[in-house]
Design an enzyme around this catalytic site. Structure first.
Site, short mmCIF file in Angstrom:
data_model
loop_
_atom_site.label_atom_id
_atom_site.label_comp_id
_atom_site.label_asym_id
_atom_site.label_seq_id
_atom_site.Cartn_x
_atom_site.Cartn_y
_atom_site.Cartn_z
N ASP A 49 23.21 -42.15 -31.67
CA ASP A 49 23.61 -41.27 -32.67
C ASP A 49 25.04 -41.68 -33.10
O ASP A 49 25.69 -41.69 -33.99
CB ASP A 49 23.51 -39.71 -32.38
CG ASP A 49 24.13 -38.82 -33.33
OD1 ASP A 49 23.54 -39.04 -34.50
OD2 ASP A 49 25.09 -38.07 -33.10
N GLU A 121 17.35 -43.33 -33.13
CA GLU A 121 18.63 -43.42 -32.54
C GLU A 121 18.54 -44.20 -31.35
O GLU A 121 19.60 -45.04 -30.92
CB GLU A 121 19.10 -42.15 -32.79
CG GLU A 121 19.46 -41.68 -33.99
CD GLU A 121 19.88 -40.22 -34.08
OE1 GLU A 121 20.65 -39.81 -35.20
OE2 GLU A 121 19.79 -39.39 -33.01
#
Length: 229
Positions: A49, A121
């Site tokens: 992320d 991610e």
């Protein structure tokens, strides 16, 4: 570590040959399949992320050198949110390569937005850990290329715009009321109403609460614009 056929095919689509294939396996492993000798992808998702955010922020700055922070923020949010990550994951067939427990598979886990977004991610983080920031950056820029190119057309987040509309008129922020939830657990449909203190309201339905809130806010803004002389 030996990859499954689906994971090998994913490697080809990613365009990155892993020196440590175990990183990819970890990135594709959902918590429902965690064992004492097999970790899940939550730690890599946390890292991915941050890597994604840095790459996208830099790309937006480079794409529009005259844009103000107020213009860049909604573009950034649209490009890094879970729905965008899940959409990219679907485009590269990431779901077929994921490892998850039987219950998750039975309830359509390979198509769930949250699971796909987290895994995407995590894969970014796996590439970063395997080959460094340059490799992860190249992957993100390639997979997000069309979205970055169209980022300047992204409207301001409708929930933010509606809140600013209310604040400019001395109102409290709007409320978002869940009116209904229909469909099976693996494919729910939420109906949510955006309601202002004055009673103005609009409702919308979508596969996630966030998307339904955004759509309801957009619908209410459109209604208010039509009523404004």
């Amino acid at each position: 570590m030996k990859l499954t056929a689906a994971q090998t095919a994913l490697v080809e689509r990613l365009g990155h040959c892993f020196s440590e294939p175990g990183l990819l396996v970890e990135a594709l492993t959902h918590a429902s399949l965690t064992t004492p000798v097999r970790g899940d992808n939550q730690r890599l998702e946390f890292l991915g992320d941050r890597v994604l955010g840095l790459v996208i922020a830099e790309a937006l700055l480079d794409a529009d050198r005259g844009a103000a922070e107020g213009d860049l923020a909604p573009r950034f949010n649209a490009l890094v949110r879970k729905e965008a990550c899940a959409a990219v994951a679907e485009e590269i067939g990431l779901g077929e390569a994921m490892l998850m427990g039987r219950s998750e598979r039975a309830t359509g886990g390979r198509r769930k937005t949250a699971l796909l977004g987290d895994a995407m991610e995590a894969v970014i983080a796996a590439v970063y850990r395997d080959a460094g920031f340059g490799a992860a950056r190249a992957l993100v820029l390639r997979l997000w290329a069309s979205r970055i190119a169209a980022a300047d057309a992204i409207d301001r987040d409708p929930k933010t715009a509606l809140q600013e509309w209310a604040q400019a008129r001395g109102m409290s922020p709007p409320d978002y009321i869940e009116e209904a939830r229909e469909g099976p657990d693996h494919a729910p449909v939420f109906t949510i109403a955006a309601v202002l203190p004055g009673g103005e309201r609009a409702r919308a339905s979508a596969p996630s609460k966030r998307a339904a809130q955004q759509a309801a806010a957009r619908a209410l803004l459109q209604m208010l614009e039509k009523e404004t002389p």
